[in-house]
Design an enzyme around this catalytic site. Structure first.
Site, PDB file in Angstrom:
ATOM      1  N   GLN A   1      35.917  39.290  79.097  1.00  0.00           N
ATOM      2  CA  GLN A   1      36.670  38.025  79.341  1.00  0.00           C
ATOM      3  C   GLN A   1      38.202  37.981  79.421  1.00  0.00           C
ATOM      4  OE1 GLN A   1      33.443  36.178  75.815  1.00  0.00           O
ATOM      5  NE2 GLN A   1      35.342  35.071  76.166  1.00  0.00           N
TER       6      GLN A   1
ATOM      7  N   ARG B   1      32.248  30.437  71.316  1.00  0.00           N
ATOM      8  CA  ARG B   1      32.302  29.301  71.859  1.00  0.00           C
ATOM      9  C   ARG B   1      33.061  28.335  71.051  1.00  0.00           C
ATOM     10  NH1 ARG B   1      28.770  26.015  76.539  1.00  0.00           N
ATOM     11  NH2 ARG B   1      30.502  24.814  77.062  1.00  0.00           N
ATOM     12  N   CYS B   2      34.461  28.863  70.477  1.00  0.00           N
ATOM     13  CA  CYS B   2      35.274  27.915  69.670  1.00  0.00           C
ATOM     14  C   CYS B   2      36.644  28.589  69.726  1.00  0.00           C
ATOM     15  CB  CYS B   2      34.699  27.852  68.483  1.00  0.00           C
ATOM     16  SG  CYS B   2      34.811  29.120  67.395  1.00  0.00           S
TER      17      CYS B   2
ATOM     18  N   GLU C   1      34.846  23.906  74.162  1.00  0.00           N
ATOM     19  CA  GLU C   1      34.261  24.458  73.173  1.00  0.00           C
ATOM     20  C   GLU C   1      34.064  23.293  72.177  1.00  0.00           C
ATOM     21  OE1 GLU C   1      36.104  28.853  73.604  1.00  0.00           O
ATOM     22  OE2 GLU C   1      37.081  27.394  72.202  1.00  0.00           O
TER      23      GLU C   1
END
Lengths: 796, 295
Positions: free
Chosen positions: A246, A393-394, A767
């Protein structure tokens, strides 16, 4: 699809920091070229839908070898002996690596993102089940696995420590005995806020409430597991690593630091990535082993995790045991919030967070509310479980913070017998209070929380369900109704660089736009899409800013040899940071285009105007004397003005002044079978505000995906361990992911409150649904049983 | 999937399959592969030889014949889900098929394979118990039938010999005034049952229960018969209190274990609830009680 009502703006009138005032609000669906606000179909979908994606495991190189990792069956054990002879006898096994072999190349250990030191292959003591003990390199992956089974390891099994609570007991076995000065399993204490002022507020309060809650260990579980193909070129002394990354540039720097190979001789390529969700931010031992093997053997080496290896060993998320407390007046005005957290970090401190934030952004726990006093404390412990603490996902630990405050507001509402919507309304930070400084030090950019809540209540038919709920209780019906609300605020888009870094590198991001002589353009960015749709949305930003057709812009990313340095995609930072860089770079190109336009139109530069609607430059007062970006591009290369360099390109490295604060209100209505406890979703409303919207369809897709993950979180996902430290939730038989069958119909809506400091007024959005939905779901389940005195139910 | 090496045999007839099973050393039978293949992938199963029966066309059937519903060894879960015969007369089968795992697994997995696997969490074993079904096995010494009550010994262990192949599972064709149902509690699509109950009721002309069959899923070391509950029901007229009592007896006879997804007492209580619901549906489908009101 999205709900549009009269009082909901569909785009903002004020275009950020741009002299022409931005898109015309009357024409909010754009200019037909695929710019801001248009539902452009995702450019990347053609290759994904037709099976032409190119993932790491699709990479095949001549002479490529395969790596299989031998893993410990025990959670805590000392290695007495490793015998590789039987494995080496397997036909096709080329090499077996152990810690000793790596030590010879100074690769025995690697730094974690929190500056801890993790064994690449276990040197002395295994610290979690499935930890990497040895690696077998063979001519194919089946043989590698056959070889791995024949590596004979003698273990002295030690008592394991599984929970953070056990870890901190006085007589707990010491996990990190290799560290000098480490006498127990305690990692750090952290606190934030004004303890005295908060204690005082609690002492003086009319009402206080307290609740224990666990945010269980989750795994991001992307469909593509982690892996790499490392290819050392002895002719160029250069290594190319195709990596599930990522953050390719940050990984290049880390690779160079770990391996000693100079950074200009390291190329990281992150091809198509099948989901990341924070799992692909850290560096894992498998990458290092494959790279080391490639250098030693001078052949390409592929390492690709199996599913259970992914769940059992790579970065988990959450695992916070939290106590929440609120102090309030009888009218439900919240005066103070207090929280204490016990965090299980696993065997190494490997959380993926900016280094100055050991507890991430957990201190956003005052949420959407204007609270006088706040204090939070946290203790982190080592355990014999896999290391992690990634931002699944935050933004870093925001999910835990939002869960805490949104659950506690519901607890308080129950205590005061108040409507949970009303109690939120009474405590919201008001629109005129922005920019708002929170008691824990955050500087919120913008928000209008009540507007989002009102829209959600309206869409959810809230009053009807409240009546229906009461009716069911009175009639002793088989199925109960519960209504849950979450009015969350996220903090996304790290930097700024002065406060946020990864391994010391400031969290800026970058964009490089090159317009070709034929009028199309390539945008290169320092972030890396894993499904977010950057190839579409970033092209839309350029289309908007340059008056080009979105079809004529391609977006490249993920190759450190060609893309500008960036910090990668996680924490919803791509649009806030790289999206800003893209807009700024495009405006630089536009400035130069204006000079060229003046030259071509034989007018003074100050007399040249740019028309956002048509995308053309023209002479002021003479709209007929105009020139398109395509014509300008040709001029830039074929007859450029003598005052300028040839070409038409620009680069921007963007350090955001602040983070952005997207928010929303989610309302979930559940029906619960009184006899079995089964939960059905009756209604699921999600109203989001992410500022100005680039592509409503992409946003909608992001919201749907995130809500599905929120449902998984609240209803089924949990990485479990037994008392011996065996991971009992380490595969998809036991780590349950929701499927389409478990996902209800989502009704989405939106409000638009632009970020005042972002060049296009946008905030991150990917997110919000994962962060915002779990407390709404739990609040709904609790709400269904509140009449029976239930105040909390754990997730999972 | 990185299975260990094995030898793969593809017989095209039952007799060839049986002679392979006899001659090979510790062979493993592959039908739908939905249990075996994951075990191969984890290398929990490491057979030297695999006898793949998917090419034996004579085993691919699902029909009524000579008083039995006959399910050939290659009938897939999806075949049951799509069958008009099933839909019309076999409530428990129609309930079960769409609840087995997920659509992909149902397209490949077989009913007989699931029964042969003898996983206590398998659904079909309970249905077979409720219907007093049996399996037909072929071995070197010819064919024999094994009643379901004599089939399951332990988890993953049946009374069949290693060189026997189940060619068919069968249950008697329903009589008049017969109804059946299956209720299953699971955490999500694709997950095994936390608990499941299959029930079949046959009523006499007088509206009394003449014969009751109840099979339970995932609450004992094998699929299990709730014989106390069956006995309590026989000779009685159906009513909610009777079914509640039967549910309690079934729960008492179950032996669930606690796991991450539920403790034993919850599962026992669920047996009680699911048994009541399955019995209610069975009675309704037999046409002896009125359709119950919607919740």
């Amino acid at each position: 699809m999205s709900s549009e009502t009269d009082d909901v703006p569909v785009a903002d009138t004020e275009y950020q920091h741009d002299e022409d005032g931005g898109p015309d609000p009357e024409k909010h669906h754009g200019h037909g070229r695929g710019g801001m606000g248009e539902e452009v179909k995702r450019k990347e979908d053609k290759r994904f839908i037709t099976g032409r994606g190119n993932y790491v495991d699709d990479i095949k190189k001549p002479g490529m070898l395969h790596c299989e990792i031998v893993r410990s069956p025990h959670a805590h054990a000392r290695i007495e002996n490793i015998d590789t002879s039987r494995a080496m006898d397997v036909d096709g096994v080329v090499a077996v690596l152990t810690a000793e072999d790596l030590a010879a190349h100074e690769l025995a250990t690697m730094p974690t993102l929190m500056d801890d030191t993790q064994d690449v292959l276990v040197n002395d003591k295994v610290k979690f089940q499935s930890q990497e003990v040895a690696a077998v390199i063979a001519t194919d992956r089946y043989i590698a696995k056959d070889g791995a089974e024949k590596v004979d390891v003698d273990y002295e099994v030690l008592d394991p420590v599984v929970t953070a609570e056990e870890a901190l007991e006085a007589d707990a076995p010491l996990i990190r005995d290799e560290l000098e000065d480490q006498e127990d399993n305690h990692i750090f204490d952290w606190d934030v806020g004004d303890k005295e002022a908060t204690d005082r507020v609690f002492e003086e309060a009319d009402v206080t409430v307290e609740e224990q809650m666990e945010y269980q260990r989750l795994h991001p579980a992307p469909i593509e597991t982690c892996g790499c193909v490392a290819d050392w070129d002895p002719g160029k002394d250069k290594i190319t690593v195709h990596l599930t990354s990522q953050a390719p540039h940050a990984h290049r720097t880390l690779f160079s630091q770990v391996s000693g190979i100079p950074e200009h001789k390291v190329r990281i390529v992150s091809p198509d990535i099948g989901g990341g969700f924070g799992n692909k931010v850290p560096i894992y031992p498998g990458y290092v082993v494959a790279a080391a093997a490639s250098v030693v053997l001078e052949q390409p080496v592929k390492w690709m995790e199996e599913r259970s290896e992914n769940i059992q060993t790579t970065g988990f998320a959450r695992d916070y045991d939290m106590t929440g407390e609120l102090a309030a007046t009888e009218d439900g005005i919240i005066k103070g919030v207090r929280t204490d957290v016990l965090a299980n970090h696993g065997a190494y401190n490997a959380v993926a967070q900016p280094s100055k934030f050991p507890a991430g952004f957990f201190n956003i726990f005052t949420g959407s509310y204007d609270i006088e006093a706040a204090y939070g404390s946290l203790t982190a412990a080592f355990t014999n479980t896999a290391p992690g603490g990634v931002a699944y996902r935050c933004s870093f630990r925001v999910t835990e913070a939002v869960y805490l405050i949104e659950r506690m507001v519901k607890v308080l509402a129950q205590e005061l017998d108040m409507d949970p919507a009303e109690i939120r309304r009474r405590n919201f930070i008001q629109p005129e209070q922005f920019p708002y400084e929170s008691p824990t030090g955050w500087n919120y950019d913008s928000g209008d929380y009540e507007k989002a809540l009102d829209l959600a209540l309206d869409m959810a038919d809230y009053d009807h369900y409240r009546e229906e709920q009461q009716r069911r209780i009175e009639e002793d019906a088989d199925k109960l109704i519960g209504i849950g609300i979450s009015s969350f605020t996220e903090v996304v888009g790290a930097g700024p660089g002065k406060s946020c870094d990864i391994a010391g590198i400031e969290m800026f991001d970058s964009a490089d736009i090159r317009v070709n002589p034929t009028g199309n353009a390539v945008l290169r960015v320092g972030v890396q899409t894993q499904g977010q749709g950057h190839e579409t949305t970033f092209a839309q930003i350029v289309a908007e800013e340059l008056g080009m057709d979105v079809e004529n812009i391609s977006v490249e990313h993920g190759d450190t040899d060609t893309d500008p340095y960036g910090l990668g995609t996680y924490g919803s930072r791509s649009t806030p940071v790289a999206g800003a860089a893209t807009a700024v770079a495009a405006r630089k190109v536009r400035d130069k285009a204006k000079t060229i336009a003046a030259n071509e139109l034989e007018a003074a530069e100050e007399d040249i105007e740019w028309d956002r609607e048509s995308g053309h430059f023209h002479v002021a007062g003479a709209p007929d004397r105009s020139i398109t970006i395509t014509e300008i591009a040709a001029s830039a290369y074929m007859h450029h003005p003598s005052s300028e360099e040839p070409g038409l390109e620009a680069v921007n490295y963007y350090d955001p002044p602040e983070m952005t604060y997207p928010f929303g209100s989610y309302i979930v209505v559940v029906e619960i079978d009184r006899e079995t406890g089964e939960v059905d979703f009756e209604k699921f409303v999600a109203v989001d505000d992410c500022g100005n919207r680039i592509n409503p369809m992409v946003i909608e897709g992001q919201i749907h995906g995130g809500l599905a993950q929120g449902i998984g979180t609240a209803m089924m996902e949990h990485v479990t361990y037994d008392e011996n430290g065996n991971c009992t939730g380490g595969d998809f038989m036991n780590y349950l992911l929701p499927t389409a069958n478990e996902i209800p119909n989502f009704e989405t809506g939106y409000t638009v409150t632009p970020s005042p400091h972002h060049p296009i007024g946008a905030k991150g959005v990917g997110e919000s649904p994962t962060v915002g939905s779990p407390p709404a779901i739990v609040n709904a389940v609790v709400d269904a049983m509140a009449h029976a005195g239930t105040t909390h139910v754990e997730m999972r | 999937m990185k299975a260990a090496n094995f030898e793969h045999h593809e017989p095209t007839s039952v007799s060839k399959a049986v002679s392979l099973l006899e001659s090979l050393d510790e062979p493993t039978i592959l039908s739908g592969g939905q249990s075996l293949v994951p075990m191969l992938r984890f290398r929990l199963a490491r057979p030297d030889t695999v006898v793949d029966i998917n090419g034996i066309d004579e085993l691919d059937y699902l029909h009524e014949e000579d008083g039995y519903l006959r399910i050939g060894a290659l009938a897939r879960h999806a075949d049951v889900a799509d069958s008009e015969v099933i839909e019309a007369r076999y409530g428990s089968f129609a309930d079960t098929a769409p609840l087995v795992a997920d659509p992909q697994i149902r397209n490949r997995g077989t009913i007989v394979g699931s029964i042969a696997q003898a996983d206590p969490k398998g659904d079909w074993g309970s249905v077979l118990i409720a219907h007093d079904g049996e399996v037909v096995a072929r071995g070197p010494d010819g064919e024999r039938t094994v009643p379901v009550d004599e089939l399951f010994l332990l988890p993953y262990d049946t009374s069949l010999d290693e060189d026997e192949l189940i060619t068919e599972a069968r249950v008697p064709v329903p009589v008049e005034r017969e109804g059946s149902a299956y209720h299953k509690l699971k955490r999500k699509t694709g997950d095994y049952a936390m608990a499941g109950v299959a029930a079949r009721l046959i009523f006499d002309d007088d509206g009394r229960i003449e014969d009751a069959g109840i099979g339970m899923t995932a609450v004992d070391i094998t699929n299990a018969r709730a014989s106390d509950a069956e006995e309590r029901l026989e000779g009685e007229r159906p009513d909610p209190e009777l079914f509640a009592e039967a549910g309690e007896l079934a729960a008492e006879q179950s032996n669930p274990e606690s796991d991450e997804h539920g403790d034993a007492s919850y599962k026992e209580r669920m047996v009680e609830v699911l048994a009541q619901r399955a019995l209610g549906d069975a009675a309704e489908r037999a046409g002896v009680i009125e359709r119950r009101a919607a919740p």
